[in-house]
Design a protein around this motif. Sequence first.
Motif, PDB file in Angstrom:
ATOM      1  N   LEU A  69       0.842  -1.210   0.000  1.00  0.00           N
ATOM      2  CA  LEU A  69       0.000   0.000   0.000  1.00  0.00           C
ATOM      3  C   LEU A  69       0.868   1.248   0.000  1.00  0.00           C
ATOM      4  N   LEU A  70       1.888   1.209   0.866  1.00  0.00           N
ATOM      5  CA  LEU A  70       2.793   2.357   1.007  1.00  0.00           C
ATOM      6  C   LEU A  70       3.496   2.640  -0.313  1.00  0.00           C
ATOM      7  N   GLY A  71       4.020   1.569  -0.936  1.00  0.00           N
ATOM      8  CA  GLY A  71       4.735   1.734  -2.201  1.00  0.00           C
ATOM      9  C   GLY A  71       3.832   2.277  -3.286  1.00  0.00           C
ATOM     10  N   LYS A  72       2.613   1.722  -3.376  1.00  0.00           N
ATOM     11  CA  LYS A  72       1.689   2.178  -4.415  1.00  0.00           C
ATOM     12  C   LYS A  72       1.308   3.643  -4.190  1.00  0.00           C
ATOM     13  N   ALA A  73       0.966   3.971  -2.927  1.00  0.00           N
ATOM     14  CA  ALA A  73       0.546   5.344  -2.639  1.00  0.00           C
ATOM     15  C   ALA A  73       1.694   6.315  -2.913  1.00  0.00           C
ATOM     16  N   PHE A  74       2.900   5.935  -2.524  1.00  0.00           N
ATOM     17  CA  PHE A  74       4.044   6.833  -2.720  1.00  0.00           C
ATOM     18  C   PHE A  74       4.296   7.045  -4.214  1.00  0.00           C
ATOM     19  N   ALA A  75       4.196   5.951  -4.985  1.00  0.00           N
ATOM     20  CA  ALA A  75       4.399   6.070  -6.434  1.00  0.00           C
ATOM     21  C   ALA A  75       3.276   6.903  -7.060  1.00  0.00           C
ATOM     22  N   ASP A  76       2.035   6.665  -6.623  1.00  0.00           N
ATOM     23  CA  ASP A  76       0.905   7.425  -7.174  1.00  0.00           C
ATOM     24  C   ASP A  76       0.997   8.904  -6.843  1.00  0.00           C
ATOM     25  N   ASN A  77       1.615   9.203  -5.694  1.00  0.00           N
ATOM     26  CA  ASN A  77       1.667  10.592  -5.236  1.00  0.00           C
ATOM     27  C   ASN A  77       2.932  11.316  -5.664  1.00  0.00           C
ATOM     28  N   ARG A  78       3.683  10.753  -6.606  1.00  0.00           N
ATOM     29  CA  ARG A  78       4.909  11.413  -7.057  1.00  0.00           C
ATOM     30  C   ARG A  78       4.630  12.836  -7.522  1.00  0.00           C
ATOM     31  N   LEU A  79       3.397  13.074  -7.997  1.00  0.00           N
ATOM     32  CA  LEU A  79       3.071  14.410  -8.489  1.00  0.00           C
ATOM     33  C   LEU A  79       3.272  15.481  -7.417  1.00  0.00           C
ATOM     34  N   MET A  80       3.143  15.099  -6.139  1.00  0.00           N
ATOM     35  CA  MET A  80       3.272  16.091  -5.067  1.00  0.00           C
ATOM     36  C   MET A  80       4.706  16.608  -4.932  1.00  0.00           C
TER      37      MET A  80
END
Lengths: 241, 357
Positions: free
Chosen positions: A63-74
């Motif tokens: 979950l952490l990895g996916k969320a971090f990758a998805d949130n790269r835009l930030m």
Amino acid sequence: LLKLIGVVIVIVGLVLRLRTTLVVAVAALATGLLAGLPLLSSKGVWQDVPLLTKTGQTGIINLLGKAFADNRLMTLFIITLPAIGLSERFGLQEQAAALIRRVSAATVGRLLFVYQIFRVVQGALGIRLNGHPSFVRPLVFPMAAGAAQQVKQELPEQTVETIKAATAASENYGNFYGQNLSVVQAGVLLVYGVMKSQGYELSLWSLVFYTMPIVAASLLLGGVQFALLDRRLKKELEGQQ
Amino acid sequence: MSWLFSLEAVYVLTGILLLCFAALTLNDRNHSHRFGSALFWAVLGVIFALGGVLPYWVTGLLVLLLVGLDGAGQVGKSAPEVNRKQMKPRRNEGHEGRKEELEEGFDVSSSSSSLRGEKPLLSNAEIKFEAEPAPRIGPRIFWPVLAIPLVTVAFAVVFRLLRLDANRGALVGLGFGGLVAMGLALWLTKSRPRDLLDAGRRLNEAMGAVNILPQLLGSLGVIFAAAKVGELIAVGIQQVIPDGNVFLLVLANCLGMALFTIVMGNSFAAFPVIAAGVLVPLIVKPLGVNPALAAIITLTAGSSGTLLTPMAANFNIVPAALLNLKDQYGVIRFQLPYALTIWALHVLLLWLFIKFA
């Protein structure tokens, strides 16, 4: 109720001034574990590894990895840093300072109001900076003090204290509310990312649009408070003469 | 061709940039934490470049490595360049006569703000130090910085015209805006690319590991959601507030956001929790409120809290120190009436909107 441990960890960690990144990561792990989530998904390398995985459940680290990758835009703003850094070496701050100096304002309150507007415009242009060390201390405060001295050469200590506090406040007012006027600022990107993970795909521009009433209110209130400040300073300074 | 203008391409570009930063750090012998910092930015670079293809568990472990490095205090910044002379004060502040304090002030801000910032800060201590007086470029130095928003908006408009997602366009545009700005800055200042990258690297290190904080907080929100923490808070609030009282719900939302921000000193950290716990389950979902409006108002309701809290040290306490205020809380005291009024306006605005829209 144990799941609230994450919130508690974040609060305690920040009150104790521990490293924020560490606090947030520990809170995430603790919350996930107490909610009974496994550390890893039972897939690939980790297929059916006991303790670390549970059949059919997504792991915390996944979950952490996916969320971090998805949130790269930030964190995308990093790509703007070389240009900003190089421009600063060649006088970006000085030129901005020259710009604000050209704005002639006779009183402390008016100057601080102009500075607040200046910071809102900067925010809308997507320029992020901490104005306290770069503008407030070296530039805006001396100018405000200078404006007060036009009324009375020797400023009482209490008056100087008030001007100092007001100068720092004008930076915060402009910065906090103005930055949401740009789609490249971290605040708007955070709201976008969080709402997306909650199932709402918003338009970045609609966020900018709907923050406008608050920006207007922030400027209006700033104008009122700085006008009141002018009246108070006038009384303080002229009353003593 | 279409890949070139995708978000993934911009991420790869940012990843490569971070790897360059890491290489420069590794080469920097004046650096306080050369190896730890280089590893940190390199790992972040790998996540950026390969985040789309790596298995999520690998990315997750890399994130834990990042946090571990920062937690162990291994991420630092470079000493100012050797032989840098202090520049003359930009302006003759004769009547103040406090130039020495001004220099100290810069140190205070750069060391403490990089540790605990609400938003990423550009308080690079190097502003005041230059190897030699830079050639005068004049106001043209604004061009690169202005290119960033211009290109961003241009991309968004073009994406919209092509009937693509304008949000995506803005993000892709931000990436290419950064590139265009780099090109312009190089051309204007006639610097070497190495100087450009080094300027970016120093700025990045001055901001420090807090750079990844928004991304990390976003991830915390996702874990909270998976653990159903939001539902738990929502149920708690529902028990306190009588059924369907919109005003009290709005009040709870804005109050919760402000209080959480006051405690954490950080509206960005409070938002994911409040969004998952109050805003979405109690206001947006059941009442069908415009999510964009409700979300952005909730965020700035938190900013009222930031104005009131010593926990937001870099905005309220450090400036007091910078300005030599006798009263450590002088800035907060001045902001108090403003913060309370604008917070009340948030409550009113959100309530009126729900009521009449």
